[in-house]
Design an enzyme around this catalytic site. Structure first.
Site, mmCIF file in Angstrom:
data_model
loop_
_atom_site.group_PDB
_atom_site.id
_atom_site.type_symbol
_atom_site.label_atom_id
_atom_site.label_comp_id
_atom_site.label_asym_id
_atom_site.label_seq_id
_atom_site.Cartn_x
_atom_site.Cartn_y
_atom_site.Cartn_z
ATOM 1 N N CYS A 1 52.231 25.352 3.759
ATOM 2 C CA CYS A 1 52.164 25.755 5.160
ATOM 3 C C CYS A 1 53.570 26.088 5.656
ATOM 4 C CB CYS A 1 51.582 24.616 5.988
ATOM 5 S SG CYS A 1 51.469 24.985 7.738
ATOM 6 N N LEU A 2 53.698 27.195 6.379
ATOM 7 C CA LEU A 2 55.019 27.599 6.877
ATOM 8 C C LEU A 2 55.585 26.577 7.869
ATOM 9 C CD1 LEU A 2 54.394 31.432 7.357
ATOM 10 C CD2 LEU A 2 55.660 30.297 5.515
ATOM 11 N N HIS B 1 44.699 24.826 12.281
ATOM 12 C CA HIS B 1 45.836 24.932 13.213
ATOM 13 C C HIS B 1 45.339 25.100 14.657
ATOM 14 C CE1 HIS B 1 49.393 24.924 10.705
ATOM 15 N NE2 HIS B 1 48.901 25.852 9.905
ATOM 16 N N HIS C 1 42.234 26.668 6.553
ATOM 17 C CA HIS C 1 43.568 26.105 6.822
ATOM 18 C C HIS C 1 44.073 26.592 8.187
ATOM 19 C CE1 HIS C 1 47.903 25.198 5.501
ATOM 20 N NE2 HIS C 1 48.041 25.917 6.603
ATOM 21 N N GLU C 2 43.944 27.897 8.419
ATOM 22 C CA GLU C 2 44.438 28.466 9.681
ATOM 23 C C GLU C 2 43.591 27.994 10.866
ATOM 24 O OE1 GLU C 2 47.273 29.668 9.632
ATOM 25 O OE2 GLU C 2 47.383 29.959 7.477
ATOM 26 N N GLY D 1 49.202 33.447 5.695
ATOM 27 C CA GLY D 1 48.424 33.220 6.910
ATOM 28 C C GLY D 1 49.296 32.572 7.968
ATOM 29 N N GLN E 1 51.636 28.376 15.667
ATOM 30 C CA GLN E 1 52.821 28.176 14.815
ATOM 31 C C GLN E 1 54.038 28.951 15.319
ATOM 32 O OE1 GLN E 1 50.434 28.971 10.993
ATOM 33 N NE2 GLN E 1 52.011 27.545 10.301
HETATM 34 ZN ZN ZN Z 1 49.601 26.270 7.990
#
Ligand code: ZN
Length: 175
Positions: free
Chosen positions: A98-99, A144, A140-141, A50, A55
Site C-alpha cells: 500500500c502506498l 480505504h 483493498h481500495e 491503485g 490517500q
Molecule cells: Zn492502499
C-alpha cells in the site's frame, strides 16, 4: 494535473485522515474529474496500481486503478461510489502492499471474486465482475473508503511490526 502528497502511516495527522470513512460523491463533475486526474498522475508517479482519494487527503468515495503490466498500454480505471453486490465464498490470498504503508508487503485473504457497481469517469453506471488481481485491488481500495488499511487484516503483532518499520524508515530518510 498536479501531483498530490500521499498520506502515510508514519504521520499521526495522516493516520487520522486515513481512518475516516469517505463520503459519497454527489455528482461526477469537472471538479471531481480534476481530482481523479491528479490521483491517477500521483499513482503513476509513486508508482502504484491503485489509489483511493482519502490517500491524498480527500475523504470522498473515489478510486483510481491501472493493472496494466510494465510495457503494456496504460489502462486507467476510475470508480466513483463503488459498491459490492456479491462476494464469493471462495477466498484468494495475495501479497499486498500500500502506498500509505511504504515498503510493507504481507499476505491478505479476501473473497476471490466480487461483483460491483460504480460510476465511471463520465458518470455512467457500470456493473462488473472482478477476479484475480482486479478483485484484490478493488477490495483493498474499497477498504480505504471505510477507513481500513490492509495491515488491519494482519495479526496485531504483524501490524505493530509493520508500523514500527514504516516509522523507522521515515526517520532514516529524514535524517
Ligand atoms: Zn492502499
Amino acid at each position: 494535473m498536479s501531483l498530490r502528497r500521499i498520506l502515510t502511516v508514519d504521520n499521526r495527522a495522516d493516520i487520522a485522515v486515513l481512518k475516516q470513512v469517505s463520503k459519497p460523491v454527489e455528482a461526477v463533475d469537472d471538479a471531481l474529474r480534476a481530482l481523479m486526474d491528479d490521483m491517477l498522475e500521483t499513482m503513476y508517479a509513486a508508482p502504484g496500481i491503485g489509489l483511493a482519494a482519502v490517500q491524498v487527503g480527500e475523504p470522498v468515495r473515489v478510486i483510481v486503478m491501472d493493472l496494466a503490466r510494465e510495457g503494456e498500454e496504460k489502462q486507467p480505471r476510475f470508480f466513483v461510489n463503488p459498491q459490492f453486490t456479491w462476494k464469493s465464498e471462495e477466498l484468494f490470498v495475495y501479497e499486498e502492499g500500500c502506498l500509505s504503508v511504504p515498503e510493507i508487503y504481507d499476505e491478505v485473504e479476501r473473497p476471490a471474486k466480487v461483483k460491483l457497481t460504480y460510476l465511471n469517469y463520465a458518470g455512467e453506471k457500470v456493473e462488473e465482475d472482478a477476479e484475480g488481481l482486479y478483485a484484490v485491488c478493488i477490495q483493498h481500495e474499497y477498504d480505504h473508503l471505510e477507513g481500513v488499511l490492509f495491515i488491519d487484516h494482519l495479526s496485531r503483532l504483524k501490524r505493530e511490526r509493520a508500523l514500527k518499520k514504516v516509522k523507522k524508515d521515515a526517520q532514516l530518510s529524514a535524517a
